[in-house]
Design an enzyme around this catalytic site. Structure first.
Site, PDB file in Angstrom:
ATOM      1  CB  ILE A 198     -44.792  47.238 -39.954  1.00  0.00           C
ATOM      2  CG1 ILE A 198     -45.834  47.499 -38.863  1.00  0.00           C
ATOM      3  CG2 ILE A 198     -45.291  46.158 -40.913  1.00  0.00           C
ATOM      4  CD1 ILE A 198     -47.160  48.032 -39.389  1.00  0.00           C
ATOM      5  CE1 TYR A 243     -51.730  55.614 -43.994  1.00  0.00           C
ATOM      6  CE2 TYR A 243     -53.809  54.907 -43.019  1.00  0.00           C
ATOM      7  CZ  TYR A 243     -52.473  54.681 -43.270  1.00  0.00           C
ATOM      8  OH  TYR A 243     -51.877  53.533 -42.817  1.00  0.00           O
ATOM      9  CB  SER A 252     -54.597  50.745 -43.568  1.00  0.00           C
ATOM     10  OG  SER A 252     -55.331  51.209 -42.441  1.00  0.00           O
ATOM     11  CB  THR A 258     -40.751  49.750 -49.825  1.00  0.00           C
ATOM     12  OG1 THR A 258     -42.101  49.497 -49.393  1.00  0.00           O
ATOM     13  CG2 THR A 258     -40.576  49.264 -51.259  1.00  0.00           C
ATOM     14  N   GLY A 259     -39.666  50.560 -46.987  1.00  0.00           N
ATOM     15  CA  GLY A 259     -39.999  50.991 -45.625  1.00  0.00           C
ATOM     16  C   GLY A 259     -39.405  50.103 -44.560  1.00  0.00           C
ATOM     17  CB  ALA A 260     -36.417  47.934 -44.581  1.00  0.00           C
TER      18      ALA A 260
END
Length: 243
Positions: free
Chosen positions: A17, A151, A138, A11-13
């Site tokens: 990152i 977050y 994170s 995901t988030g390709a």
């Protein structure tokens, strides 16, 4: 299902990152489902590099703030051996000033949708001889940060989820781990002034930020057969910033 052919869902390709993770996995022989939301230009630039590694690449466009997108994604995935959640968005503000919509979006993108997808994909992962689940969390998920309270909360939830799920899926041979980067040199850092970035670097023993490729290399390792006995861990990639 061919056990020699591996498929990873990233995901988030389209993020820096995420792109690095896709490249690292492709070079390691993983076929890919690559998810993106809006940045199609980044995907179009990434695609030729992935195809040059002679792997299959399936594009999946979806908005993780739209829960109906989960159903659409499910229909596009057949074999899956690894799920890597690199999608994410940050929000820098006083917690008291955040809206319900902003908080909900952070929750949907970082936790709710990946949880739903993993629940759907678990039967397929159980058929794999190399089942892997990886969350890009994170440092703030471990220690928290002012101005990034919501977050930090969702990043901490990712870590708790991975630790709990690793216990449940251990008997099935599926590993579940979180990677907790410190500061990574991406466009996200553009919101900080050069002076603020200097101060941050001075706090890090290595005196520099991580490179996206260093996060990606850790993903490549943790999804490899060499990491088959590592689960429920938080791998800190922070240059010694948090021990």
């Amino acid at each position: 299902m061919d056990k020699e052919i591996k498929y990873a869902f990233v995901t988030g390709a389209s993020g820096e990152i995420g792109q690095a993770i896709c490249l690292s996995l492709a070079r390691a022989g993983w076929n890919l489902y690559i998810h993106y939301h809006q940045n199609k230009q980044a995907i179009e630039s990434l695609l030729p590099q992935l195809l040059a590694e002679n792997v299959d690449v399936i594009l999946i466009q979806a908005d993780f703030d739209d829960l109906a997108s989960v159903v659409a994604m499910e229909k596009q995935v057949f074999q899956i051996d690894a799920f890597v959640h690199a999608a994410g968005n940050s929000h820098y503000a006083l917690f008291q000033d955040m809206t319900d919509k902003e908080i909900t979006k952070l929750w949907n993108v970082h936790m709710l949708v990946p949880m739903q997808l993993i629940r759907i994909f678990t039967p397929k992962l159980m058929k794999s001889n190399q089942g892997r689940i990886v969350f890009i969390s994170s440092i703030w998920g471990e220690v928290g940060a002012a101005m990034e309270v919501a977050y930090s909360t969702v990043k901490g939830a990712q870590i708790a989820f991975c630790r709990a799920l690793s216990q449940e899926l251990g008997p099935s041979g599926i590993t579940v781990n979180a990677i907790a980067p410190g500061v990574v040199q991406t466009k996200m850092m553009d919101s900080f002034s050069s002076e603020e970035q200097v101060v941050l670097r001075e706090e890090i023993p290595f005196k520099r930020f991580a490179k996206p490729a260093e996060i990606a290399d850790t993903v490549e390792f943790i999804t490899s057969i060499k990491a088959s006995y590592i689960t429920g861990e938080v791998l800190r990639i922070n240059g010694g910033w948090l021990m």
